[in-house]
Design an enzyme around this catalytic site. Structure first.
Site, PDB file in Angstrom:
ATOM      1  N   SER A 190      -9.253 -46.783 -16.558  1.00 18.19           N
ATOM      2  CA  SER A 190      -8.574 -47.687 -15.650  1.00 18.19           C
ATOM      3  C   SER A 190      -7.049 -47.492 -15.715  1.00 18.19           C
ATOM      4  CB  SER A 190      -8.981 -49.136 -15.959  1.00 18.19           C
ATOM      5  OG  SER A 190      -8.578 -49.995 -14.930  1.00 18.19           O
ATOM      6  N   ASP A 410     -17.585 -47.040  -7.957  1.00 23.49           N
ATOM      7  CA  ASP A 410     -16.349 -47.787  -8.206  1.00 23.49           C
ATOM      8  C   ASP A 410     -15.488 -47.742  -6.948  1.00 23.49           C
ATOM      9  OD1 ASP A 410     -13.925 -48.817  -9.083  1.00 23.49           O
ATOM     10  OD2 ASP A 410     -13.432 -47.063 -10.313  1.00 23.49           O
ATOM     11  N   HIS A 466     -16.747 -49.395 -12.457  1.00 18.28           N
ATOM     12  CA  HIS A 466     -15.415 -49.413 -13.073  1.00 18.28           C
ATOM     13  C   HIS A 466     -15.470 -50.383 -14.274  1.00 18.28           C
ATOM     14  CE1 HIS A 466     -10.985 -48.851 -12.744  1.00 18.28           C
ATOM     15  NE2 HIS A 466     -10.955 -50.000 -13.397  1.00 18.28           N
TER      16      HIS A 466
END
Length: 511
Positions: A190, A410, A466
């Site tokens: 991330s 994601d 994610h």
């Protein structure tokens, strides 16, 4: 006498001796302060830990005013030779418990028998700590159990956060000299897609000027990485169209009227704003972190703080303080166990959380630091690097290995925005797009690139969100093992894992 690497590249170099007096001089110059504890047992877990867990604080900053907390799990294979992995969580401001509990660590909560009164931990049978030494770091200050001694020290940006993490790593190695020669990898996901490449660059810079200790960096891995803020954000609408969440007509119109830029919108562009409202109507009930999972309202435990005060006052959670998990299909609901566990007094005592941290609430992600694309929220963290692509480009003349991977469901950082910047590095394709397998099933797709001694593997994780390891633990663990197996790792364990995955006939480097 201590053995130091003399390489100025990303890899092993010649080994040279260093006199003990010089070691002491450098030791004092780094102001290493021992604050480490061995943890034998943990509340919520039956019996002793089957591996070595160390926790501690390392002071960083000009006057050590920032105290960064870490969990270190020694490899259960061959700690002397197995890789050393520094794992960072994103946000910024998310606790490393995210990695420890939900992604690559050896623990998880048993949701079938856990209650908020009594969260039950269990050991994950297949775990990366069987083949790697792993440091999970709470960074920057304000994340997890890390803290600062002054209000000013909480004011942070990408550059300063990177400097602090580099300072931490040097000091930690000074305090753990037996890991000097272990191949080092940096990993994260991330938002660490911004700060981790900066950290890699800091390490290279230190090597080039002869900084000690010489860090034996071999490579880095990044999952669902935020890399270029504009490109990653603008890829969300094309991704939604590819995944049949937007009609051809809506996509064509918004693309033309907004000129492909959905982040920096001209307020006078009425047609673009209208089309973006149509997009929002189509996507507002779709879960961005994984488009196939139910979009659940955030649990009260994630939105409000008062129940934490009850935890501190009563020393344990209560049925009257925390809500029970109501919907097992909502992943967010299970996070309440982490909040309940991490805020218990006996857990803090077991982890040796600093007294200075006091009754400060532990939160999974500190919203006063957290970055949002489309919000002007006032935070103490200022993103000052909008793209880390050039850092990756700088590494292509190094002897270095990189693994970049994406959960393909994601929508926050879509896979093809990552593929776009990987393609911009102008590397040679040495293994074109193909599936990779786990249990004789397609687990994702992969490509391999190179330029000189720089090697980059890109992989998708089919069905991953994610971030990918939380959704596809076995597949990601197998991917990490195969990739790391190019180095000195516990090949016996890797072989067993690949056999269980139906891949015993494949080479270790196959991903």
């Amino acid at each position: 006498m201590f053995m130091l690497s003399g390489s100025n590249m990303c890899g092993r170099g010649q080994v040279r001796p260093m006199m003990f007096s010089v070691f002491l001089l450098l030791l004092f110059s780094l102001e290493v302060i021992k604050s480490q504890f061995l943890v034998k047992t943990l509340p919520g877990l039956v019996g002793d830990l089957p591996f070595t867990l160390e926790t501690g604080y390392v002071g960083v900053g000009e006057f050590d005013e920032v105290k960064l907390f870490y969990y270190f799990i020694e490899s259960e294979g061959n700690p002397k030779d197995d890789p050393l992995l520094l794992w960072l969580s994103g946000g910024p401001g998310c606790s490393s418990i995210v990695g420890l509990i939900y992604e690559i660590g050896p623990f998880t909560f048993n949701s079938e028998i856990s209650t908020v009164e009594n969260p039950i931990l269990e050991i994950v049978p297949d775990r990366l700590t069987k083949a790697a030494n792993i440091i999970f770091l709470d960074q920057p200050a304000g994340s997890g159990f890390s803290y600062a001694k002054t209000p000013e020290a909480y004011i942070m940006n990408d550059t300063l956060s990177t400097i602090h993490t580099h300072d931490f790593l040097r000091k930690w190695l000074m305090d753990h000299p037996k890991f000097f020669n272990n191949p080092l990898y940096l990993g994260g996901d991330s938002y660490t897609g911004i700060v981790l490449p900066m950290l890699v660059q800091e390490i290279y810079n230190g090597i080039e000027v002869g900084e000690w200790p010489q860090i034996n960096i071999e490579g880095y891995m990044l999952g669902n990485p935020l890399t270029d803020l504009t490109n990653d954000y603008n890829s969300r609408i094309p991704f939604a169209h590819r995944m049949a969440l937007l009609s051809d007509e809506i996509y064509k119109s918004v693309k033309e009227n907004c000129h492909g830029d959905y982040l920096n919108v001209d307020p006078n562009n009425v047609m673009c704003i209208h089309d973006l409202q149509l997009v929002d109507n189509s996507l507002k009930n779709v879960k961005g972190v994984h488009i196939l999972e139910p979009a659940c309202p955030r649990s009260d435990s994630l939105e409000v703080d008062p129940f934490i005060a009850g935890i501190r006052a009563n020393n344990k959670t209560s049925m009257d303080i925390l809500p029970q998990v109501q919907n097992q299909s909502c992943r967010e609901e299970s996070y309440v166990y982490t909040y309940a566990w991490a805020n218990r007094r006996d857990v803090r005592e077991a982890l040796h959380i600093a007294e200075e941290f006091g009754d400060t609430e532990w939160v999974q992600c500190n919203e006063t630091l957290h970055f949002h694309f489309d919000k002007d929220a006032v935070t103490s963290y200022t993103p000052n690097v909008m793209s880390s692509v050039d850092y990756h480009r700088n590494f292509t003349d190094k002897k270095c290995r990189a693994l970049i991977y994406s959960g393909d469901h994601d929508m926050l950082v879509p896979y093809f925005s990552t593929m776009k910047w990987v393609g911009s590095l102008n590397l040679s394709v040495i293994d074109d797009w193909r599936p990779w397998l786990v249990d004789e099933q397609v687990a994702g797709y992969t490509m391999k690139y190179s330029k000189g001694e720089y090697k980059l593997t890109y992989a998708t994780i089919k069905g991953g969100g994610h971030t990918a390891p939380e959704y596809k633990h076995k597949e990601c663990l197998t991917m990490f093992m195969r990739w790391l197996a190019n180095d000195t790792v516990n090949h016996e364990y890797v072989g067993l894992l690949l056999k269980k995955s139906g891949d015993e006939g494949l080479s270790f480097s196959t991903i």
